[in-house]
Design a protein around this motif. Structure first.
Motif, PDB file in Angstrom:
ATOM      1  N   SER A  82       0.989  -1.306   0.007  1.00 35.30           N
ATOM      2  CA  SER A  82       0.097   0.034   0.052  1.00 35.30           C
ATOM      3  C   SER A  82       0.812   1.099  -0.082  1.00 35.30           C
ATOM      4  CB  SER A  82      -0.841   0.226   1.162  1.00 35.30           C
ATOM      5  OG  SER A  82      -1.842  -1.025   1.162  1.00 35.30           O
ATOM      6  N   ALA A  83       1.779   1.199   0.611  1.00 39.11           N
ATOM      7  CA  ALA A  83       2.645   2.445   0.985  1.00 39.11           C
ATOM      8  C   ALA A  83       3.353   2.816  -0.345  1.00 39.11           C
ATOM      9  CB  ALA A  83       3.875   2.230   1.858  1.00 39.11           C
ATOM     10  N   SER A  84       3.803   1.581  -1.189  1.00 38.45           N
ATOM     11  CA  SER A  84       4.530   1.895  -2.407  1.00 38.45           C
ATOM     12  C   SER A  84       3.544   2.350  -3.466  1.00 38.45           C
ATOM     13  CB  SER A  84       5.214   0.535  -2.800  1.00 38.45           C
ATOM     14  OG  SER A  84       4.358  -0.406  -3.250  1.00 38.45           O
ATOM     15  N   TRP A  85       2.476   1.948  -3.662  1.00 38.95           N
ATOM     16  CA  TRP A  85       1.394   2.409  -4.465  1.00 38.95           C
ATOM     17  C   TRP A  85       0.893   3.721  -4.088  1.00 38.95           C
ATOM     18  CZ3 TRP A  85      -2.180  -2.000  -6.709  1.00 38.95           C
ATOM     19  CH2 TRP A  85      -1.178  -3.038  -7.735  1.00 38.95           C
ATOM     20  N   LEU A  86       0.843   4.298  -2.697  1.00 45.15           N
ATOM     21  CA  LEU A  86       0.517   5.425  -2.599  1.00 45.15           C
ATOM     22  C   LEU A  86       1.558   6.511  -3.417  1.00 45.15           C
ATOM     23  CD1 LEU A  86      -1.408   7.689  -1.162  1.00 45.15           C
ATOM     24  CD2 LEU A  86       0.012   7.372   0.841  1.00 45.15           C
ATOM     25  N   VAL A  87       2.945   6.108  -2.992  1.00 44.08           N
ATOM     26  CA  VAL A  87       3.896   6.997  -3.469  1.00 44.08           C
ATOM     27  C   VAL A  87       3.632   7.096  -5.105  1.00 44.08           C
ATOM     28  CG1 VAL A  87       6.491   7.076  -3.916  1.00 44.08           C
ATOM     29  CG2 VAL A  87       5.491   6.396  -1.767  1.00 44.08           C
ATOM     30  N   LEU A  88       3.342   5.991  -5.682  1.00 51.54           N
ATOM     31  CA  LEU A  88       3.458   5.856  -7.142  1.00 51.54           C
ATOM     32  C   LEU A  88       2.197   6.789  -7.590  1.00 51.54           C
ATOM     33  CD1 LEU A  88       4.129   2.287  -8.277  1.00 51.54           C
ATOM     34  CD2 LEU A  88       5.631   4.260  -8.835  1.00 51.54           C
ATOM     35  N   LEU A  89       0.969   6.591  -6.999  1.00 51.17           N
ATOM     36  CA  LEU A  89       0.016   7.146  -7.327  1.00 51.17           C
ATOM     37  C   LEU A  89       0.077   8.595  -7.256  1.00 51.17           C
ATOM     38  CD1 LEU A  89      -2.971   7.543  -8.586  1.00 51.17           C
ATOM     39  CD2 LEU A  89      -4.022   6.921  -6.137  1.00 51.17           C
ATOM     40  N   THR A  90       0.598   9.085  -6.036  1.00 50.83           N
ATOM     41  CA  THR A  90       0.901  10.543  -5.885  1.00 50.83           C
ATOM     42  C   THR A  90       1.846  11.191  -6.927  1.00 50.83           C
ATOM     43  OG1 THR A  90       0.800  10.205  -3.546  1.00 50.83           O
ATOM     44  CG2 THR A  90       1.862  12.180  -4.238  1.00 50.83           C
ATOM     45  N   GLU A  91       2.838  10.334  -7.367  1.00 52.95           N
ATOM     46  CA  GLU A  91       3.734  10.982  -8.431  1.00 52.95           C
ATOM     47  C   GLU A  91       3.076  11.112  -9.715  1.00 52.95           C
ATOM     48  OE1 GLU A  91       7.971   9.578 -10.340  1.00 52.95           O
ATOM     49  OE2 GLU A  91       6.757   7.916  -9.463  1.00 52.95           O
ATOM     50  N   LYS A  92       2.065  10.252 -10.138  1.00 59.99           N
ATOM     51  CA  LYS A  92       1.399  10.214 -11.377  1.00 59.99           C
ATOM     52  C   LYS A  92       0.407  11.386 -11.157  1.00 59.99           C
ATOM     53  CE  LYS A  92       1.594   5.405 -12.605  1.00 59.99           C
ATOM     54  NZ  LYS A  92       2.230   5.481 -14.003  1.00 59.99           N
ATOM     55  N   LEU A  93      -0.071  11.661 -10.191  1.00 64.49           N
ATOM     56  CA  LEU A  93      -1.304  12.763 -10.054  1.00 64.49           C
ATOM     57  C   LEU A  93      -0.531  14.056 -10.151  1.00 64.49           C
ATOM     58  CD1 LEU A  93      -3.484  11.326  -7.384  1.00 64.49           C
ATOM     59  CD2 LEU A  93      -4.305  11.994  -9.564  1.00 64.49           C
ATOM     60  N   LEU A  94       0.654  14.074  -9.405  1.00 68.66           N
ATOM     61  CA  LEU A  94       1.130  15.383  -9.446  1.00 68.66           C
ATOM     62  C   LEU A  94       2.003  15.667 -10.823  1.00 68.66           C
ATOM     63  CD1 LEU A  94       2.761  15.488  -6.123  1.00 68.66           C
ATOM     64  CD2 LEU A  94       1.142  17.114  -6.905  1.00 68.66           C
ATOM     65  N   ALA A  95       2.186  14.566 -11.561  1.00 74.23           N
ATOM     66  CA  ALA A  95       2.739  14.794 -12.928  1.00 74.23           C
ATOM     67  C   ALA A  95       1.562  15.360 -13.990  1.00 74.23           C
ATOM     68  CB  ALA A  95       3.054  13.409 -13.644  1.00 74.23           C
ATOM     69  N   GLY A  96       0.278  15.535 -13.349  1.00 79.10           N
ATOM     70  CA  GLY A  96      -0.781  16.013 -14.335  1.00 79.10           C
ATOM     71  C   GLY A  96      -1.025  17.386 -13.684  1.00 79.10           C
ATOM     72  N   ASN A  97      -0.034  18.318 -13.114  1.00 79.72           N
ATOM     73  CA  ASN A  97      -0.458  19.519 -12.441  1.00 79.72           C
ATOM     74  C   ASN A  97      -0.504  20.466 -13.605  1.00 79.72           C
ATOM     75  OD1 ASN A  97      -0.638  19.339  -9.749  1.00 79.72           O
ATOM     76  ND2 ASN A  97       1.515  19.492  -9.245  1.00 79.72           N
ATOM     77  N   GLU A  98       0.328  20.223 -14.499  1.00 81.16           N
ATOM     78  CA  GLU A  98       0.237  21.045 -15.872  1.00 81.16           C
ATOM     79  C   GLU A  98      -1.028  21.319 -16.501  1.00 81.16           C
ATOM     80  OE1 GLU A  98       3.178  20.124 -18.430  1.00 81.16           O
ATOM     81  OE2 GLU A  98       5.017  20.619 -17.038  1.00 81.16           O
ATOM     82  N   GLU A  99      -1.777  19.921 -16.091  1.00 81.54           N
ATOM     83  CA  GLU A  99      -3.160  20.127 -16.912  1.00 81.54           C
ATOM     84  C   GLU A  99      -4.183  20.322 -15.812  1.00 81.54           C
ATOM     85  OE1 GLU A  99      -0.694  17.624 -17.314  1.00 81.54           O
ATOM     86  OE2 GLU A  99      -0.544  18.061 -19.205  1.00 81.54           O
ATOM     87  N   GLY A 100      -3.768  20.958 -14.552  1.00 82.59           N
ATOM     88  CA  GLY A 100      -4.801  21.433 -13.672  1.00 82.59           C
ATOM     89  C   GLY A 100      -4.991  20.612 -12.580  1.00 82.59           C
ATOM     90  N   CYS A 101      -4.427  19.401 -12.450  1.00 81.93           N
ATOM     91  CA  CYS A 101      -4.597  18.503 -11.396  1.00 81.93           C
ATOM     92  C   CYS A 101      -3.613  19.259 -10.120  1.00 81.93           C
ATOM     93  CB  CYS A 101      -4.253  17.248 -11.710  1.00 81.93           C
ATOM     94  SG  CYS A 101      -4.300  15.981 -10.084  1.00 81.93           S
ATOM     95  N   VAL A 102      -4.678  19.381  -8.768  1.00 82.38           N
ATOM     96  CA  VAL A 102      -4.034  19.762  -7.765  1.00 82.38           C
ATOM     97  C   VAL A 102      -4.407  19.088  -6.953  1.00 82.38           C
ATOM     98  CG1 VAL A 102      -3.655  21.928  -6.144  1.00 82.38           C
ATOM     99  CG2 VAL A 102      -3.826  21.971  -8.707  1.00 82.38           C
ATOM    100  N   LEU A 103      -3.494  18.426  -5.947  1.00 87.16           N
ATOM    101  CA  LEU A 103      -3.880  17.602  -4.678  1.00 87.16           C
ATOM    102  C   LEU A 103      -4.281  18.362  -3.773  1.00 87.16           C
ATOM    103  CD1 LEU A 103      -0.850  15.008  -4.702  1.00 87.16           C
ATOM    104  CD2 LEU A 103      -3.221  14.545  -5.869  1.00 87.16           C
TER     105      LEU A 103
END
Length: 646
Positions: free
Chosen positions: A625-646
């Motif tokens: 779970s910990a490892s996939w939380l890190v992966l998912l966070t990385e993927k979501l923040l890679a979308g910041n340019e398209e307006g994804c903000v955590l």
């Protein structure tokens, strides 16, 4: 024996310690992260003149707990208006040896002077045994003479001493009705001074002091483990020669330097301090559950050793390890985790497969999935897949022993195919038997990865053969497991379709990338698969998240939602957003992330299972779970340019 859930973990990669919400010392694993477990109870209490005795887990205390910034040190804070006191407890483990540091700061909250006794109770089970223990109070001569308590069983030794000398102690029997049991004797604020006991033992130590109005005081304790009395006393003396703050500063520097070595540019984009703390705790989980000396990780720190409510967690599953390997490789530690494949060399069966789970020394752990038609063959496939994730990052060949291990694993997987479909086995949830979409996907990923590894080794013919096997297995997947609504969970052992919604079918999207999302038909398959999981297995959480269950009707851990399944949907949704450009998939991914972030332990650890409508959880410090939380966070923040903000 009751099952108690920890809220925080600390350690150093060879020692693993679990703590409760009231700073209870719940477990101390040494000399490895899986065994032996040396603690049954470690509790703090105070006796306040004019009030009486109070355990820190009592209702008179309000408590909070968190990891300190950028280090795996835990601060637990207590406030009691009734007692007019606040207490903070700071815990961390030496980066280099099996030593736990504990520090208490006690403050008066009002204008009244206070006389009190700070007391600590221990029931240690050295070597994992309750019986045949010995405990004694002795004099520690260095750095200055002071009392110390030593307990031993065989070649397991534990020593405990403090910066300012203990003023009270008692060794006794740990039987409930024993006349010298130190735990009930603490309740009147006095210990009887007994210095020796054998058998099933316990002991307590304490300090007494006065605090002026609005004043404060502090005490520190060192708990050291070793293989002999001499080693333990040497560790106690050496560490007590320095102040608690000196040790704490060394600990801070060690963890901050480790954090700097990681490739985590996205972490700087996280502005919310609570979120950043949870992500750091996920990284601490990955590091602390990975045994440095063995080169393999635990699924989670063991909390159910008698298997009363589960099959236990303090073991290595190759599946879980493979997911950690992928994340470690992505954040810049491919070299570190390449040692896992050396571990696989010794753990692999003569037939080439990997067992359900292992002790960290590579020996077979207690298991229930070992028969020929109950093997979890996806674990063998996951090892091969993970190897390619690492060696493509390293851009180097596996060693000869590692390549031989991978070659044997691939040969075994090939023997498990009949008409392109894997033979009957157990699913990844360790519940059902049959032919599974997820396992089929893992086979395809293994053959693809094996083909790339064979190229790396210069074996072109083998590479082509493995690529053909991958194509054959994918053809069978699409022909036999696909329906118009999504993928089947499985074909049962008799070959009949099982339409039960199951989150593991997302494996065709992430992490194995079986479906080619650049192709319209396969992209539509992926969307239908994820939509079916949302419709049948996902529920909105009160904070606007999206929690996912493993499969329809899942009753494990009292029917809680699954953290891996929730993150799985999030990862799949990120891939679909990237492939389709549809904003709704990014919204799904963010909601899955939000559900997990809002349902951690009080200290910020992610668990394997969580109650999306409450605060309960199961298996905290879960590495997958910990490892996939890190992966998912990385993927979501890679979308910041398209307006994804955590």
């Amino acid at each position: 024996m009751a099952v108690f859930q920890p809220t925080a973990i600390i350690g150093n990669g060879r020692v693993l310690v679990t703590l409760g919400h009231s700073a209870e010392l719940m477990a101390f694993f040494y000399p490895h992260c899986d065994r032996a477990q040396h603690v049954r109870e470690g509790l703090t209490g105070i006796y306040l003149d004019g009030f009486g005795f109070s355990w820190l887990f009592g209702q008179e205390w309000k408590r909070s707990q968190r990891y300190l910034k950028s280090e795996a040190a835990v601060l637990t804070e207590f406030i009691s208006p009734i007692l007019g006191l606040s207490i903070s407890v700071c815990d961390f483990v030496s980066p280099v040896e099996p030593v736990l540091f504990r520090n208490w700061q006690v403050k008066s909250l009002n204008g009244k002077p206070k006389r009190l006794r700070l007391m600590h109770y221990f029931e240690l089970t050295l070597g994992g045994h309750e019986w045949q223990q010995a405990v004694q109070v002795i004099t520690l001569h260095y750095p200055t003479p002071r009392p110390a308590v030593v307990q031993w069983h065989g070649n397991f030794w534990c020593g405990i001493s403090s910066d300012l000398p203990f003023q009270q102690w008692q060794c006794g029997k740990a039987h409930p009705n024993a006349h010298n049991h130190p735990k009930p004797d603490m309740l009147d604020g006095w210990l009887n001074g007994q210095t020796l006991e054998i058998g099933k033992v316990a002991f307590a130590v304490g300090w007494q002091f006065s605090i002026p109005p609005f004043g404060s005081t502090e005490r520190s304790m060192v708990i050291a483990f070793g293989e002999s009395k001499r080693e333990v006393l040497h560790r106690l003396g050496r560490n007590l020669a320095k102040t608690f703050e000196t040790h704490h500063e060394q600990h801070r520097q060690e963890w901050r330097q480790w954090l700097k070595r990681l490739n985590l540019p996205f972490l700087k984009s996280v502005r919310d301090e609570r979120t950043k703390s949870i992500l750091e705790a996920a990284l601490w989980t990955m590091r602390l559950t990975w045994d440095k000396s063995m080169g393999a990780p635990l699924a989670a720190p063991e909390f159910d050793p008698t298997f009363e409510a589960s099959g236990g967690y303090g073991f290595c599953w190759c599946r879980d390890a493979a997911f950690l390997v992928q994340t470690f490789a992505n954040i810049g530690l491919a070299q570190k985790v390449s040692r896992f494949f050396d571990w696989c060399v010794k753990a692999q069966s003569p037939e080439g497969y990997f067992h359900q789970r292992y002790w960290l020394d590579g020996s077979l752990a207690p298991a229930w999935s070992e028969d020929h038609d109950s093997l979890q063959t996806d674990e063998t496939a996951a090892v091969v897949w993970a190897a390619w994730q690492v060696y493509r990052k390293l851009k180097e060949k596996p060693s000869k022993p590692v390549w031989n291990m991978l070659y044997r694993a691939l040969n075994f997987l090939e023997t498990q195919l009949i008409g392109g479909i894997h033979k009957v086995g157990m699913d990844l949830w360790e519940t059902f038997r049959g032919h599974f979409t997820y396992t089929q996907a893992s086979f395809i990923a293994a053959f693809r990865s094996g083909s790339e590894l064979a190229k790396l080794m210069g074996e072109e013919d083998l590479s082509k053969r493995l690529q053909s096997l991958a194509k054959m297995a994918k053809f069978a997947l699409l022909k036999r497991f696909w329906t118009n609504e999504g993928f089947l969970r499985s074909l049962n052992p008799e070959g009949k379709p099982d339409y039960t919604p199951d989150a593991s079918v997302l494996g065709v999207i992430e992490p194995f990338l079986i479906l080619d999302l650049t192709k319209k038909e396969e992209r539509q398959m992926a969307e239908k698969t994820a939509q079916r999981v949302i419709v049948h297995l996902a529920k909105e959480t009160p904070e606007g998240g999206l929690a996912v269950w493993r499969f329809f009707g899942d009753g494990y851990a009292w029917g809680m939602a699954s953290t891996p399944a929730t993150l799985w949907l999030g990862l799949a949704a990120c891939s679909l957003w990237k492939a389709t450009g549809k904003r709704e998939w990014m919204d799904v991914a963010r909601k899955c992330w939000l559900a997990v972030i809002n349902h951690t332990t009080v200290a910020g650890l992610v668990a394997e299972m969580f109650d999306p409508f409450g605060s309960s959880y199961w298996a905290a410090g879960h590495g997958w779970s910990a490892s996939w939380l890190v992966l998912l966070t990385e993927k979501l923040l890679a979308g910041n340019e398209e307006g994804c903000v955590l």
